[in-house]
Scaffold this motif. Structure first.
Motif, short mmCIF file in Angstrom:
data_model
loop_
_atom_site.label_atom_id
_atom_site.label_comp_id
_atom_site.label_asym_id
_atom_site.label_seq_id
_atom_site.Cartn_x
_atom_site.Cartn_y
_atom_site.Cartn_z
N PHE A 53 0.51 -1.56 0.35
CA PHE A 53 0.35 0.05 0.16
C PHE A 53 0.27 0.62 -0.20
O PHE A 53 0.50 2.52 -1.17
N LEU B 168 1.90 4.03 -3.00
CA LEU B 168 1.40 5.55 -3.30
C LEU B 168 2.80 6.42 -3.53
O LEU B 168 2.45 6.90 -3.75
N TRP C 197 -5.85 5.80 -1.92
CA TRP C 197 -6.03 4.15 -1.54
C TRP C 197 -6.33 4.33 -0.77
O TRP C 197 -7.10 2.88 -0.71
N SER D 191 -8.58 0.06 -0.61
CA SER D 191 -8.28 -0.78 0.01
C SER D 191 -9.57 -1.00 1.18
O SER D 191 -9.34 -2.34 0.94
#
Length: 311
Positions: free
Chosen positions: A119, A123, A285, A289
């Motif tokens: 993650f 980013l 993001w 998720s």
């Protein structure tokens, strides 16, 4: 479905005045729980004084500063465990019932670690690709990098366990019985934002993303009944951001990081002193998720917390 729902209210001990106060629905048990959780953390910070945040950027690379941080985080977690032990004894309810008892705990923890790293990496690399971050060279040897990485991993694992337990452990369960799961989740998100509000360099977008992160972690608890995925995700989020990429974390730059990044371009989009948490892209993001969690867990399992009963 995971077999670790909170026990119905009738199993809670009501022996004596203290037992009644701590288990009565409209008594003061939730207030006492919140007060003790908060007070234990404040007491540890007050007792340890300046050890709590010795790694804010000071222009040095004294990696021995990691030791006081580890001690601080360990003591904070120990204080929280003492509070949980008290309520476990009073209620005749195992601590494991509050999100820890999970036959797939290790698997969820490992997947949380993996996705936390993935993650944050996607980013940071996206910000770099958009010319909003600049990579700087590493200042450490391979051996020193591995040593520091291990120490920081241990520290952030303690942080992940403590913060997830503090916000989504016992308090999530006790307040769910009174005001419902998602009202409790919203309340804990506000508390999580408040806890980050005093960080130097934090900005408004960063606070909003911290609250959104709290809700995503809460969603994983709702879907699985377990804290372990959120603990892993939280720990890897912090480790990847702070150590691996050396970015600011909620306004704080930690010493002894592997890589280093420097904000570039628009302050609005790069997060500036708040780090990647301070960019609006973080909200996208987090939304992705949550969607991924629903697609993986949401349509395959029942809601383990749907049977939590009101007291």
């Amino acid at each position: 479905m995971l077999n670790h729902q909170v026990e119905p209210a009738r199993t809670l001990s009501r022996s004596g005045p203290l037992g009644f106060i701590l288990t009565n629905r409209w008594g003061v048990r939730p207030i006492i729980a919140i007060a003790l959780v908060w007070a234990s953390d404040r007491l540890v910070k007050k007792m340890l004084g300046g050890l709590a945040n010795p790694v804010q950027h000071s222009g040095t690379t004294d990696t021995l500063l990691l030791s006081p941080v580890l001690i601080t985080e360990f003591c904070r977690l120990a204080g929280l465990i003492l509070v949980f032990t008290l309520f476990s004894y009073i209620q005749k309810e195992p601590i494991g019932a509050w999100g820890y008892r999970d036959a797939k705990a290790l698997k969820r923890l490992c997947w949380g670690l993996f996705f936390g790293f993935l993650f944050m990496s996607t980013l940071v690399l996206s910000l770099w690709g958009a010319h909003l971050l600049i990579f700087l060279p590493s200042a450490f040897s391979l051996v020193e990098t591995l040593r520091l990485g291990t120490l920081w991993a241990l520290m952030f694992l303690l942080v992940g366990i403590f913060e997830e337990s503090q916000c989504r452990g016992y308090l999530q369960y006790v307040l769910t019985r009174n005001i419902g799961f998602w009202w409790t989740g919203a309340l804990m998100a506000l508390y999580f934002m408040y806890a980050h509000w005093t960080n130097q360099g934090e900005n408004m977008i960063g606070l909003i993303t911290v609250g959104a992160f709290s809700l995503v972690a809460c969603y994983s608890l709702w879907l699985t009944g377990s804290l372990w995925w959120a603990i892993g995700f939280h720990a890897a989020w912090d480790w990847t951001q702070s150590y691996f990429y050396g970015a600011a974390n909620s306004g704080v730059v930690f010493e002894g990081h592997f890589l280093a990044v420097q904000p570039a371009g628009s302050d609005f989009w790069n997060g500036r002193m708040a780090g990647p948490e301070g960019t609006p892209l973080m909200l996208l993001w987090l939304l992705l998720s949550a969607i991924a969690m629903y697609l993986y867990w949401g349509r395959r399992t029942k809601r383990p917390l749907a049977t939590v009963t009101s007291i």
